[in-house]
Design a protein around this motif. Sequence first.
Motif, PDB file in Angstrom:
ATOM      1  N   GLY A 201       6.887   9.564  -3.361  1.00 25.31           N
ATOM      2  CA  GLY A 201       6.100   9.659  -2.295  1.00 25.31           C
ATOM      3  C   GLY A 201       5.478   8.201  -2.089  1.00 25.31           C
ATOM      4  N   ALA A 202       5.396   7.474  -3.049  1.00 24.79           N
ATOM      5  CA  ALA A 202       4.614   6.330  -3.044  1.00 24.79           C
ATOM      6  C   ALA A 202       5.750   5.221  -2.016  1.00 24.79           C
ATOM      7  N   VAL A 203       6.945   5.534  -2.112  1.00 22.43           N
ATOM      8  CA  VAL A 203       8.123   4.658  -1.400  1.00 22.43           C
ATOM      9  C   VAL A 203       8.106   5.012   0.049  1.00 22.43           C
ATOM     10  N   LEU A 204       7.884   6.354   0.029  1.00 20.97           N
ATOM     11  CA  LEU A 204       7.787   7.057   1.437  1.00 20.97           C
ATOM     12  C   LEU A 204       6.851   6.391   2.354  1.00 20.97           C
ATOM     13  N   GLY A 205       5.530   6.425   1.555  1.00 19.68           N
ATOM     14  CA  GLY A 205       4.266   5.614   2.189  1.00 19.68           C
ATOM     15  C   GLY A 205       4.534   4.194   2.376  1.00 19.68           C
ATOM     16  N   ALA A 206       5.231   3.481   1.397  1.00 18.12           N
ATOM     17  CA  ALA A 206       5.537   1.979   1.798  1.00 18.12           C
ATOM     18  C   ALA A 206       6.567   1.967   2.939  1.00 18.12           C
ATOM     19  N   ILE A 207       7.531   2.668   3.314  1.00 17.40           N
ATOM     20  CA  ILE A 207       8.145   2.913   4.430  1.00 17.40           C
ATOM     21  C   ILE A 207       7.599   2.791   5.632  1.00 17.40           C
ATOM     22  N   LEU A 208       6.593   3.721   5.521  1.00 16.20           N
ATOM     23  CA  LEU A 208       5.702   3.919   6.973  1.00 16.20           C
ATOM     24  C   LEU A 208       4.969   2.359   7.251  1.00 16.20           C
ATOM     25  N   THR A 209       4.432   1.868   6.086  1.00 11.38           N
ATOM     26  CA  THR A 209       3.827   0.557   6.008  1.00 11.38           C
ATOM     27  C   THR A 209       4.812  -0.537   6.542  1.00 11.38           C
ATOM     28  N   ILE A 414      12.647   8.951  13.015  1.00 12.60           N
ATOM     29  CA  ILE A 414      11.717   8.694  13.667  1.00 12.60           C
ATOM     30  C   ILE A 414      10.535   9.989  13.951  1.00 12.60           C
ATOM     31  N   VAL A 415      11.072  11.025  14.332  1.00 14.83           N
ATOM     32  CA  VAL A 415      10.213  12.180  14.407  1.00 14.83           C
ATOM     33  C   VAL A 415       9.648  12.602  13.244  1.00 14.83           C
ATOM     34  N   ALA A 416      10.558  12.617  12.070  1.00 14.84           N
ATOM     35  CA  ALA A 416       9.959  13.288  10.712  1.00 14.84           C
ATOM     36  C   ALA A 416       8.951  12.144  10.165  1.00 14.84           C
ATOM     37  N   ALA A 417       8.876  10.914  10.634  1.00 13.15           N
ATOM     38  CA  ALA A 417       8.221   9.610  10.151  1.00 13.15           C
ATOM     39  C   ALA A 417       6.769  10.022  10.751  1.00 13.15           C
ATOM     40  N   LEU A 418       6.779  10.199  12.137  1.00 17.11           N
ATOM     41  CA  LEU A 418       5.557  10.464  12.891  1.00 17.11           C
ATOM     42  C   LEU A 418       4.948  11.830  12.603  1.00 17.11           C
ATOM     43  N   THR A 419       5.647  12.840  12.258  1.00 14.22           N
ATOM     44  CA  THR A 419       5.139  14.257  11.627  1.00 14.22           C
ATOM     45  C   THR A 419       4.579  13.736  10.190  1.00 14.22           C
ATOM     46  N   ILE A 420       5.157  13.029   9.358  1.00 16.12           N
ATOM     47  CA  ILE A 420       4.484  12.844   8.122  1.00 16.12           C
ATOM     48  C   ILE A 420       3.033  12.008   8.089  1.00 16.12           C
ATOM     49  N   MET A 421       3.419  11.224   9.146  1.00 20.21           N
ATOM     50  CA  MET A 421       1.931  10.554   9.297  1.00 20.21           C
ATOM     51  C   MET A 421       0.834  11.175   9.853  1.00 20.21           C
ATOM     52  N   LEU A 422       1.162  12.224  10.725  1.00 19.15           N
ATOM     53  CA  LEU A 422       0.158  13.158  11.102  1.00 19.15           C
ATOM     54  C   LEU A 422      -0.516  13.580   9.829  1.00 19.15           C
ATOM     55  N   PHE A 423       0.152  14.083   8.888  1.00 19.84           N
ATOM     56  CA  PHE A 423      -0.408  14.831   7.664  1.00 19.84           C
ATOM     57  C   PHE A 423      -0.809  13.966   6.629  1.00 19.84           C
ATOM     58  N   GLN A 424      -0.710  12.699   6.572  1.00 17.81           N
ATOM     59  CA  GLN A 424      -1.251  11.701   5.702  1.00 17.81           C
ATOM     60  C   GLN A 424      -2.460  11.156   6.199  1.00 17.81           C
ATOM     61  N   GLU A 425      -3.538  11.279   5.389  1.00 14.25           N
ATOM     62  CA  GLU A 425      -4.882  10.950   5.754  1.00 14.25           C
ATOM     63  C   GLU A 425      -5.032   9.469   6.057  1.00 14.25           C
ATOM     64  N   ALA A 426      -4.115   8.560   5.477  1.00  8.46           N
ATOM     65  CA  ALA A 426      -4.095   7.106   5.710  1.00  8.46           C
ATOM     66  C   ALA A 426      -3.913   6.753   7.184  1.00  8.46           C
ATOM     67  N   HIS A 427      -2.978   7.569   7.647  1.00  5.84           N
ATOM     68  CA  HIS A 427      -2.181   7.390   9.061  1.00  5.84           C
ATOM     69  C   HIS A 427      -2.498   8.455   9.970  1.00  5.84           C
ATOM     70  N   ARG A 428      -3.278   9.315   9.554  1.00  9.47           N
ATOM     71  CA  ARG A 428      -3.738  10.435  10.887  1.00  9.47           C
ATOM     72  C   ARG A 428      -4.467   9.865  11.976  1.00  9.47           C
ATOM     73  N   VAL A 429      -5.387   9.011  11.919  1.00 16.41           N
ATOM     74  CA  VAL A 429      -6.249   8.395  12.659  1.00 16.41           C
ATOM     75  C   VAL A 429      -5.251   7.604  13.679  1.00 16.41           C
TER      76      VAL A 429
END
Length: 463
Positions: A201-209, A414-429
């Motif tokens: 999960g932390a790796v996935l978050g780091a990918i988004l960053t 990319i669609v999956a990454a955007l969807t995950i960002m929507l459900f993560q509090e750190a990236h939702r805004v």
Amino acid sequence: MSSTPSSNGLEQGLKPRHVTMLSIAGVIGAGLFVGSGHAIAAAGPAVLLAYAAAGMLVVLVMRMLGEMAVASPDTGSFSTYADRAIGHWAGFTIGWLYWWFWVLVIPLEANAAATILHAWFPGVEIWAFALIITMLLTVTNLFSVKNYGEFEFWFALLKVVAIIGFIILGVAAIFGFLPNSQVSGVSHIFDTQGFLPNGLGAVLGAILTTMFSFMGTEIVTIAAAESKNPGKQISKATNSVIWRIGLFYLVSIFIVVALVPWNDPALASLGSYQTVLERMGIPNAKMIVDIVVLVAVTSCLNSALYTSSRMLFSLGKRGDAPAMATRTNKSGTPYWAVMLSTGAAFLCTFANYVAPAAVFEFLLASSGAIALLVYLVIAISQLRMRKQRMARGEKIVFSMWLFPGLTYAVIVFIVAALTIMLFQEAHRVEILATGLLSLVVVATGMLVARRRKAENRGAVVLN
């Protein structure tokens, strides 16, 4: 070497060495020297997987963009291709979103550079340094594209030399060749709670960053349109993106996680490069890193001024921005586009000082997911343009690998990454703010298209 006008009215003033260095160092920003420490602190040594995944995405996106740009070099790059392949609304939307992204970068990078200079010269206020830096680079961008190319060539060269020097010192430290080094070997990759201390999960978050660290790679396709033989320059730049990401990011980050434990608090507070250099016993490590970061943010500011002005120029050429944005001076520089972009950046800076904090925070958040939207539009455009070109029987000189499988894979990712960002509090805004801004731009684009159709119908009736 005299410059010559291109078909779009701009001068082909960028020399091959300018484009080459742009392609090599365009991906290097302050995020590598400082921001990577936060990603390492979050994911541990497995941050290498995050950088590899994000880097592979950029390699594939650049290959797709390269296919379109080699066939039809254009200052509007992916915005123009989206206009042709998806529809006017798509080109209009992604062009203005991209322009907005770089307009916001201008005050941010100016403030970062000014903060470093203020630490050296505390008698001068940060805002004064930021104003001086922005005005100086604006003036150089107004004269000629060769000025931008020359400044960026030397900025880029310094960044490349800094990273290569860091890698040489890092390898020497790993093998125990640095006499004053406090660190050696590669044991820290595994000896601090393992390679994957915080899970996938932390790796996935780091990918988004880390994905946003690579924003700017695509600038070479915009700049190449102002060079001679742009197709050749774009091919070279696209082919070299793999080793550039591998050398500059993966090798240097490997050195960091090998020599310093991932949970060392200095990584996040001081930055990865400064922390490692201090552990190596390199004197004046902070000063060295500050100079390199100053060069990196000034380079990014320079590119932001150039890129935003060229995108605005392209939008103007297509009737999607004020006509004044298409005016060029004797040296072929779209001076109004440069000044309008800088003016918008100053308004953002002004908002930062006088508006409530929430207003500027929303402005920043609104650009948070634009990089992924740009990548998504590039993939969809390449998918459609390839089919159109094949239907016309065109020869594909520079092509995307394993088409259409890899193109579809990028779109899904990319669609999956955007969807995950929507459900993560750190990236939702970021997602919500970018989504709201996108809807406003799409609606505006549709109104512009409707007005244009009405004008065309009126012209037909008059004729």
